[in-house]
Design an enzyme around this catalytic site. Sequence first.
Site, PDB file in Angstrom:
ATOM      1  N   ASN A 124      12.461 -17.231  85.724  1.00 17.18           N
ATOM      2  CA  ASN A 124      11.851 -15.810  86.230  1.00 17.18           C
ATOM      3  C   ASN A 124      12.958 -15.252  87.070  1.00 17.18           C
ATOM      4  O   ASN A 124      13.239 -15.661  88.035  1.00 17.18           O
ATOM      5  CB  ASN A 124      10.468 -16.391  87.211  1.00 17.18           C
ATOM      6  CG  ASN A 124      10.141 -15.199  87.914  1.00 17.18           C
ATOM      7  OD1 ASN A 124      10.330 -14.045  87.435  1.00 17.18           O
ATOM      8  ND2 ASN A 124       9.451 -15.254  88.913  1.00 17.18           N
ATOM      9  N   TRP A 125      13.260 -14.046  86.545  1.00 19.46           N
ATOM     10  CA  TRP A 125      14.422 -13.473  86.983  1.00 19.46           C
ATOM     11  C   TRP A 125      14.179 -12.542  88.057  1.00 19.46           C
ATOM     12  O   TRP A 125      14.740 -11.842  88.611  1.00 19.46           O
ATOM     13  CB  TRP A 125      15.535 -12.478  86.096  1.00 19.46           C
ATOM     14  CG  TRP A 125      16.142 -13.573  84.846  1.00 19.46           C
ATOM     15  CD1 TRP A 125      16.308 -14.972  85.337  1.00 19.46           C
ATOM     16  CD2 TRP A 125      16.775 -13.221  83.934  1.00 19.46           C
ATOM     17  NE1 TRP A 125      17.133 -15.364  84.264  1.00 19.46           N
ATOM     18  CE2 TRP A 125      17.400 -14.506  83.329  1.00 19.46           C
ATOM     19  CE3 TRP A 125      16.802 -12.213  82.900  1.00 19.46           C
ATOM     20  CZ2 TRP A 125      18.165 -14.660  82.240  1.00 19.46           C
ATOM     21  CZ3 TRP A 125      17.629 -12.384  82.004  1.00 19.46           C
ATOM     22  CH2 TRP A 125      18.107 -13.179  81.546  1.00 19.46           C
ATOM     23  N   LYS A 126      12.779 -12.252  88.399  1.00 21.76           N
ATOM     24  CA  LYS A 126      12.190 -11.427  89.362  1.00 21.76           C
ATOM     25  C   LYS A 126      12.800 -10.010  88.979  1.00 21.76           C
ATOM     26  O   LYS A 126      13.012  -9.609  87.844  1.00 21.76           O
ATOM     27  CB  LYS A 126      12.266 -11.888  90.404  1.00 21.76           C
ATOM     28  CG  LYS A 126      11.996 -13.454  90.782  1.00 21.76           C
ATOM     29  CD  LYS A 126      12.040 -13.943  92.398  1.00 21.76           C
ATOM     30  CE  LYS A 126      11.814 -15.423  92.086  1.00 21.76           C
ATOM     31  NZ  LYS A 126      11.439 -15.842  93.426  1.00 21.76           N
TER      32      LYS A 126
ATOM     33  N   HIS B  67       1.961 -14.556  89.740  1.00 20.32           N
ATOM     34  CA  HIS B  67       3.112 -15.066  90.521  1.00 20.32           C
ATOM     35  C   HIS B  67       2.649 -14.930  92.080  1.00 20.32           C
ATOM     36  O   HIS B  67       2.171 -13.638  92.587  1.00 20.32           O
ATOM     37  CB  HIS B  67       4.418 -14.140  90.238  1.00 20.32           C
ATOM     38  CG  HIS B  67       5.741 -14.960  90.796  1.00 20.32           C
ATOM     39  ND1 HIS B  67       6.050 -14.613  92.157  1.00 20.32           N
ATOM     40  CD2 HIS B  67       6.371 -16.119  90.443  1.00 20.32           C
ATOM     41  CE1 HIS B  67       7.084 -15.698  92.571  1.00 20.32           C
ATOM     42  NE2 HIS B  67       7.291 -16.420  91.484  1.00 20.32           N
TER      43      HIS B  67
ATOM     44  N   GLU C 148       4.607 -13.726  94.525  1.00 18.83           N
ATOM     45  CA  GLU C 148       5.007 -12.585  94.750  1.00 18.83           C
ATOM     46  C   GLU C 148       4.152 -11.515  94.522  1.00 18.83           C
ATOM     47  O   GLU C 148       3.853 -10.427  95.279  1.00 18.83           O
ATOM     48  CB  GLU C 148       6.253 -12.250  94.317  1.00 18.83           C
ATOM     49  CG  GLU C 148       7.214 -13.177  95.107  1.00 18.83           C
ATOM     50  CD  GLU C 148       8.561 -13.642  94.486  1.00 18.83           C
ATOM     51  OE1 GLU C 148       8.930 -12.963  93.510  1.00 18.83           O
ATOM     52  OE2 GLU C 148       9.197 -14.567  94.830  1.00 18.83           O
TER      53      GLU C 148
ATOM     54  N   GLU D 267       3.121 -23.445  92.343  1.00 16.28           N
ATOM     55  CA  GLU D 267       4.149 -22.766  93.202  1.00 16.28           C
ATOM     56  C   GLU D 267       3.742 -22.805  94.514  1.00 16.28           C
ATOM     57  O   GLU D 267       3.030 -21.857  95.073  1.00 16.28           O
ATOM     58  CB  GLU D 267       4.702 -21.431  92.546  1.00 16.28           C
ATOM     59  CG  GLU D 267       4.901 -21.296  91.112  1.00 16.28           C
ATOM     60  CD  GLU D 267       6.069 -20.560  91.028  1.00 16.28           C
ATOM     61  OE1 GLU D 267       7.139 -20.799  90.677  1.00 16.28           O
ATOM     62  OE2 GLU D 267       5.603 -19.095  91.150  1.00 16.28           O
TER      63      GLU D 267
ATOM     64  N   GLY E 178      11.735 -19.306  96.960  1.00 17.00           N
ATOM     65  CA  GLY E 178      12.583 -18.403  97.421  1.00 17.00           C
ATOM     66  C   GLY E 178      13.118 -19.045  98.722  1.00 17.00           C
ATOM     67  O   GLY E 178      14.079 -18.054  99.505  1.00 17.00           O
TER      68      GLY E 178
ATOM     69  N   SER F 161      12.105 -23.436  94.411  1.00 15.73           N
ATOM     70  CA  SER F 161      13.394 -23.674  94.619  1.00 15.73           C
ATOM     71  C   SER F 161      13.739 -24.865  93.994  1.00 15.73           C
ATOM     72  O   SER F 161      14.700 -25.997  94.374  1.00 15.73           O
ATOM     73  CB  SER F 161      13.403 -24.149  96.320  1.00 15.73           C
ATOM     74  OG  SER F 161      13.112 -23.052  97.210  1.00 15.73           O
TER      75      SER F 161
ATOM     76  N   GLY G  32      13.185 -19.768  89.586  1.00 16.35           N
ATOM     77  CA  GLY G  32      13.404 -18.477  90.239  1.00 16.35           C
ATOM     78  C   GLY G  32      15.077 -18.176  90.423  1.00 16.35           C
ATOM     79  O   GLY G  32      15.868 -18.010  89.626  1.00 16.35           O
ATOM     80  N   GLY G  33      15.343 -18.378  91.854  1.00 24.95           N
ATOM     81  CA  GLY G  33      16.971 -18.157  92.094  1.00 24.95           C
ATOM     82  C   GLY G  33      18.039 -18.977  91.046  1.00 24.95           C
ATOM     83  O   GLY G  33      18.801 -18.148  90.816  1.00 24.95           O
TER      84      GLY G  33
HETATM   85  C1  PEP Z   1       9.721 -18.561  91.060  1.00 18.70           C
HETATM   86  O1  PEP Z   1      10.019 -17.165  91.108  1.00 18.70           O
HETATM   87  O2  PEP Z   1       8.710 -18.515  90.571  1.00 18.70           O
HETATM   88  C2  PEP Z   1      10.504 -19.390  91.967  1.00 18.70           C
HETATM   89  C3  PEP Z   1       9.847 -20.531  91.795  1.00 18.70           C
HETATM   90  O3  PEP Z   1      11.507 -19.118  92.758  1.00 18.70           O
HETATM   91  P1  PEP Z   1      12.626 -19.874  93.360  1.00 18.70           P
HETATM   92  O4  PEP Z   1      12.974 -20.892  92.091  1.00 18.70           O
HETATM   93  O5  PEP Z   1      13.644 -19.008  93.666  1.00 18.70           O
HETATM   94  O6  PEP Z   1      11.915 -20.390  94.527  1.00 18.70           O
END
Ligand code: PEP
Length: 228
Positions: free
Chosen positions: A7-9, A85, A87, A151, A157, A187, A208-209
């Site tokens: 997930n590149w957001k 999500h 966010e 999540e 994040g 994370s 994500g990151g």
């Molecule tokens: C996500 O965006 O779904 C996520 C889990 O982000 P991160 O891995 O950065 O916590």
Amino acid sequence: MPLLAANWKMYKGLRETGEFCAAFRSPAGVDAVVCPPFVSLSTAVGSGHTVFAQNVHWADEGAFTGEVSAPMLLELGVAGAIVGHSERRRYFGETDDTVRLRVEAALAAGLRVIACVGELEDERERGETEEVLRRQVSVLSRHDALVVAYEPGWAIGTGKTATPEQAREAHAFIKSLLDTPVLYGGSVKPENAEELLAQPGVDGALVGGASLDVESFTAICRAAAANP
Ligand code: PEP
């Protein structure tokens, strides 16, 4: 086969999407998908990787400024979408009702769906994790093309990761409500992927990151391939 979703957001326009997709080779034994921003979807589709969008609207078309529909994504060659999500829920007013509408429409149109659920930090502290998960999962119905992503909001994040026991417990609880694969998100990094992905009931990861870098996403995919 474990599903690993990058997930590149709101990162990676056309150039960076093209560079990542040209360099990424999905390890055997995993279902790896990239989820770029809308503007970069066509570049990713052209690279031959499996591509999901980060959101999808419930109507086929209409006066919904800023939204994109399932038929539009399918026409582009997109295979699925993330829905709900944290966010989207936190910053853009996404609710369980809109999640339900989006998920139902996407599945009916033929997209695969990753539906996200998870408690916030204060909800966990108040002992409300199961109540929140029950409410969020209650709007979903079993479907071959649906997976749920657990999540915990406090782990997204933030660098904080659920312990393997917390992930195992939450995944088991979600599966007791709905017979579906459940991904872990929050994370995930190369350093913790193996332990998290080895937990019973963890069927892959939403990353994500750590998915923004080809090497780190590849390392996470390899950890998943080692825990089929
Ligand atoms: C996500 O965006 O779904 C996520 C889990 O982000 P991160 O891995 O950065 O916590």
